[in-house]
Design an enzyme around this catalytic site. Structure first.
Site, PDB file in Angstrom:
ATOM      1  N   SER A 231       0.831  -1.207   0.000  1.00  0.00           N
ATOM      2  CA  SER A 231       0.000   0.000   0.000  1.00  0.00           C
ATOM      3  C   SER A 231       0.861   1.251   0.000  1.00  0.00           C
ATOM      4  O   SER A 231       1.621   1.504   0.945  1.00  0.00           O
ATOM      5  CB  SER A 231      -0.907   0.018   1.236  1.00  0.00           C
ATOM      6  OG  SER A 231      -1.496   1.294   1.351  1.00  0.00           O
TER       7      SER A 231
ATOM      8  N   HIS B 120      -1.244  -1.367  -4.174  1.00  0.00           N
ATOM      9  CA  HIS B 120      -2.515  -1.014  -3.529  1.00  0.00           C
ATOM     10  C   HIS B 120      -2.597   0.503  -3.385  1.00  0.00           C
ATOM     11  O   HIS B 120      -1.719   1.139  -2.786  1.00  0.00           O
ATOM     12  CB  HIS B 120      -2.564  -1.698  -2.161  1.00  0.00           C
ATOM     13  CG  HIS B 120      -3.858  -1.564  -1.432  1.00  0.00           C
ATOM     14  ND1 HIS B 120      -4.948  -2.374  -1.677  1.00  0.00           N
ATOM     15  CD2 HIS B 120      -4.247  -0.716  -0.450  1.00  0.00           C
ATOM     16  CE1 HIS B 120      -5.940  -2.044  -0.864  1.00  0.00           C
ATOM     17  NE2 HIS B 120      -5.542  -1.029  -0.117  1.00  0.00           N
TER      18      HIS B 120
ATOM     19  N   ASP C 290      -4.874   3.532  -1.985  1.00  0.00           N
ATOM     20  CA  ASP C 290      -5.973   3.883  -1.084  1.00  0.00           C
ATOM     21  C   ASP C 290      -6.534   5.248  -1.426  1.00  0.00           C
ATOM     22  O   ASP C 290      -5.891   6.275  -1.200  1.00  0.00           O
ATOM     23  CB  ASP C 290      -5.470   3.878   0.366  1.00  0.00           C
ATOM     24  CG  ASP C 290      -5.203   2.476   0.872  1.00  0.00           C
ATOM     25  OD1 ASP C 290      -6.119   1.639   0.782  1.00  0.00           O
ATOM     26  OD2 ASP C 290      -4.082   2.212   1.344  1.00  0.00           O
TER      27      ASP C 290
ATOM     28  N   MET D 230      -9.085   7.994  -0.503  1.00  0.00           N
ATOM     29  CA  MET D 230      -9.876   8.416   0.669  1.00  0.00           C
ATOM     30  C   MET D 230     -10.385   9.832   0.454  1.00  0.00           C
ATOM     31  O   MET D 230      -9.650  10.686  -0.032  1.00  0.00           O
ATOM     32  CB  MET D 230      -9.010   8.385   1.930  1.00  0.00           C
ATOM     33  CG  MET D 230      -8.388   7.040   2.231  1.00  0.00           C
ATOM     34  SD  MET D 230      -7.495   7.103   3.805  1.00  0.00           S
ATOM     35  CE  MET D 230      -6.782   5.464   3.839  1.00  0.00           C
TER      36      MET D 230
ATOM     37  N   HIS E 156      -8.443   0.815  -3.928  1.00  0.00           N
ATOM     38  CA  HIS E 156      -9.340   0.606  -2.792  1.00  0.00           C
ATOM     39  C   HIS E 156     -10.033   1.933  -2.503  1.00  0.00           C
ATOM     40  O   HIS E 156      -9.418   2.852  -1.962  1.00  0.00           O
ATOM     41  CB  HIS E 156      -8.494   0.118  -1.598  1.00  0.00           C
ATOM     42  CG  HIS E 156      -9.260  -0.059  -0.335  1.00  0.00           C
ATOM     43  ND1 HIS E 156      -8.635  -0.200   0.893  1.00  0.00           N
ATOM     44  CD2 HIS E 156     -10.597  -0.127  -0.074  1.00  0.00           C
ATOM     45  CE1 HIS E 156      -9.545  -0.351   1.837  1.00  0.00           C
ATOM     46  NE2 HIS E 156     -10.739  -0.296   1.281  1.00  0.00           N
TER      47      HIS E 156
ATOM     48  N   MET F  74     -12.170   4.237  -0.543  1.00  0.00           N
ATOM     49  CA  MET F  74     -12.806   4.525   0.754  1.00  0.00           C
ATOM     50  C   MET F  74     -13.453   5.892   0.642  1.00  0.00           C
ATOM     51  O   MET F  74     -12.978   6.891   1.177  1.00  0.00           O
ATOM     52  CB  MET F  74     -11.745   4.481   1.870  1.00  0.00           C
ATOM     53  CG  MET F  74     -11.337   3.063   2.225  1.00  0.00           C
ATOM     54  SD  MET F  74      -9.739   3.001   3.043  1.00  0.00           S
ATOM     55  CE  MET F  74      -8.702   3.109   1.593  1.00  0.00           C
TER      56      MET F  74
ATOM     57  N   MET G 259     -11.470  -5.739   5.890  1.00  0.00           N
ATOM     58  CA  MET G 259     -10.605  -4.790   6.601  1.00  0.00           C
ATOM     59  C   MET G 259     -10.231  -5.377   7.957  1.00  0.00           C
ATOM     60  O   MET G 259     -11.105  -5.817   8.718  1.00  0.00           O
ATOM     61  CB  MET G 259     -11.335  -3.454   6.823  1.00  0.00           C
ATOM     62  CG  MET G 259     -11.591  -2.632   5.575  1.00  0.00           C
ATOM     63  SD  MET G 259     -10.115  -2.212   4.618  1.00  0.00           S
ATOM     64  CE  MET G 259      -9.094  -1.372   5.835  1.00  0.00           C
TER      65      MET G 259
ATOM     66  N   GLY H 174      -8.876   4.122   7.122  1.00  0.00           N
ATOM     67  CA  GLY H 174      -8.560   5.545   7.225  1.00  0.00           C
ATOM     68  C   GLY H 174      -7.083   5.848   7.341  1.00  0.00           C
ATOM     69  O   GLY H 174      -6.617   6.852   6.821  1.00  0.00           O
ATOM     70  N   PHE H 175      -6.348   4.963   8.000  1.00  0.00           N
ATOM     71  CA  PHE H 175      -4.938   5.271   8.249  1.00  0.00           C
ATOM     72  C   PHE H 175      -4.076   4.021   8.163  1.00  0.00           C
ATOM     73  O   PHE H 175      -4.541   2.921   8.476  1.00  0.00           O
ATOM     74  CB  PHE H 175      -4.776   5.899   9.642  1.00  0.00           C
ATOM     75  CG  PHE H 175      -5.576   7.150   9.811  1.00  0.00           C
ATOM     76  CD1 PHE H 175      -5.079   8.376   9.368  1.00  0.00           C
ATOM     77  CD2 PHE H 175      -6.849   7.105  10.357  1.00  0.00           C
ATOM     78  CE1 PHE H 175      -5.844   9.533   9.477  1.00  0.00           C
ATOM     79  CE2 PHE H 175      -7.620   8.257  10.479  1.00  0.00           C
ATOM     80  CZ  PHE H 175      -7.114   9.476  10.032  1.00  0.00           C
ATOM     81  N   GLY H 176      -2.836   4.220   7.756  1.00  0.00           N
ATOM     82  CA  GLY H 176      -1.862   3.136   7.786  1.00  0.00           C
ATOM     83  C   GLY H 176      -1.272   3.016   9.179  1.00  0.00           C
ATOM     84  O   GLY H 176      -1.497   3.862  10.046  1.00  0.00           O
ATOM     85  N   GLY H 177      -0.539   1.944   9.389  1.00  0.00           N
ATOM     86  CA  GLY H 177       0.206   1.786  10.636  1.00  0.00           C
ATOM     87  C   GLY H 177      -0.633   1.487  11.864  1.00  0.00           C
ATOM     88  O   GLY H 177      -0.153   1.644  12.989  1.00  0.00           O
TER      89      GLY H 177
ATOM     90  N   ASP I 193      -6.575  -6.340   4.713  1.00  0.00           N
ATOM     91  CA  ASP I 193      -5.962  -5.013   4.626  1.00  0.00           C
ATOM     92  C   ASP I 193      -6.007  -4.351   5.992  1.00  0.00           C
ATOM     93  O   ASP I 193      -7.093  -4.095   6.521  1.00  0.00           O
ATOM     94  CB  ASP I 193      -6.737  -4.182   3.588  1.00  0.00           C
ATOM     95  CG  ASP I 193      -6.167  -2.790   3.387  1.00  0.00           C
ATOM     96  OD1 ASP I 193      -5.085  -2.492   3.926  1.00  0.00           O
ATOM     97  OD2 ASP I 193      -6.830  -1.998   2.684  1.00  0.00           O
ATOM     98  N   GLY I 194      -4.816  -4.055   6.525  1.00  0.00           N
ATOM     99  CA  GLY I 194      -4.725  -3.338   7.793  1.00  0.00           C
ATOM    100  C   GLY I 194      -3.929  -4.116   8.828  1.00  0.00           C
ATOM    101  O   GLY I 194      -4.346  -5.185   9.254  1.00  0.00           O
ATOM    102  N   GLY I 195      -2.762  -3.577   9.181  1.00  0.00           N
ATOM    103  CA  GLY I 195      -1.949  -4.210  10.215  1.00  0.00           C
ATOM    104  C   GLY I 195      -1.364  -5.546   9.804  1.00  0.00           C
ATOM    105  O   GLY I 195      -0.949  -6.339  10.652  1.00  0.00           O
TER     106      GLY I 195
ATOM    107  N   GLY J  64       1.147  -1.959   4.146  1.00  0.00           N
ATOM    108  CA  GLY J  64       1.661  -0.609   3.984  1.00  0.00           C
ATOM    109  C   GLY J  64       2.931  -0.411   4.784  1.00  0.00           C
ATOM    110  O   GLY J  64       4.048  -0.449   4.260  1.00  0.00           O
TER     111      GLY J  64
END
Ligand code: DX5
Ligand code: ZN
Length: 218
Positions: free
Chosen positions: A8, A31, A33, A35, A64, A66, A135, A140-143, A173-175, A195
């Site tokens: 990402s 990827h 994102d 937003m 993706h 959002m 998800m 909304g946010f990476g990390g 997707d996410g973490g 990401g």
């Protein structure tokens, strides 16, 4: 199931996106994102940047969305040349029409569910979907930290997909990182967005290969 890695660019330097793409040429997808500051509390990029990225990389783009009103905006990403366009269940008002328009424009149609959205109500839509995105953080946010509360849903989604014939990709997707990817793979995911785990690493391409190995050994 073939493992695919989709880094990402949300975690990359937005002033150097072409370099960020080149740094992960061993990945399967890039990827992206999108937003809009309404569906999620963050603002990133839109169609003009995607069009520039398409010229800057040979990696297929995994867009993706959002955003609110994806029914209005999603087809244009497919028409521009994105390889995959994903819309959110929570935002789409006419998902069947929109997923069909994405396919008609030549892209793979993705359908995304937030952590608290159940997969079962969408079973009848599986025939319209090429990739289901679950998800594993609030979007909304990476990390952010991986939400293992989603793991049972990954298993249930895999079972639904198998019952349907097994062709649909199951993306998380996410973490997703070295310490969480094996649990996702074991639960049945086969496409992994990462990401921070890729662009936070000293060598993004090596991080891609390490994640791929961890997911593949499950
Ligand atoms: C979050 C985005 C993700 C994000 C993942 O809303 O959809 O694609 O970039 O970043 P990491 O892997 O750092 O959680
Ligand atoms: Zn994403």
């Amino acid at each position: 199931m073939a493992v695919q890695i989709s880094p990402s660019i949300l975690s990359a330097d937005f002033a150097r996106l072409a370099e960020a793409a080149a740094a992960v040429s061993n990945a399967d997808w890039l990827h992206v994102d999108v937003m809009d500051n309404h569906f999620v509390p963050n603002l990133t990029l839109g169609l003009p940047v995607v069009e520039s990225l398409l010229k800057a990389t040979s990696l297929p783009l995994d867009c993706h969305l959002m955003i609110e009103d994806p029914d209005r905006w999603a087809p244009a990403y497919a028409e521009a040349g994105a390889g995959s366009v994903t819309v959110h269940a929570e935002a789409a008002k006419a998902p069947v029409r929109t997923l069909r328009q994405i396919r008609a424009a030549g892209a793979r149609a993705g359908f995304a569910l937030n952590p608290a959205t159940a997969v079962e109500p969408y079973e009848d839509l599986l025939g319209e979907i090429d990739m289901l995105l679950l998800m594993t953080v609030e979007p909304g946010f990476g990390g952010q930290r991986f939400l293992d509360v989603v793991l049972p849903k990954i298993r249930r989604a895999r079972a639904l997909i198998e019952r349907h014939g097994g062709q649909i990709w199951l993306q998380v997707d996410g973490g997703v990182a070295a310490d969480t990817i094996e649990r996702c793979a074991e639960a049945g995911a086969d496409v992994f967005v990462a990401g921070n785990a890729v662009y936070g690493a000293d060598e993004p391409a090596r991080a891609v290969e390490e994640l791929r190995k961890l997911a593949a050994k499950v």
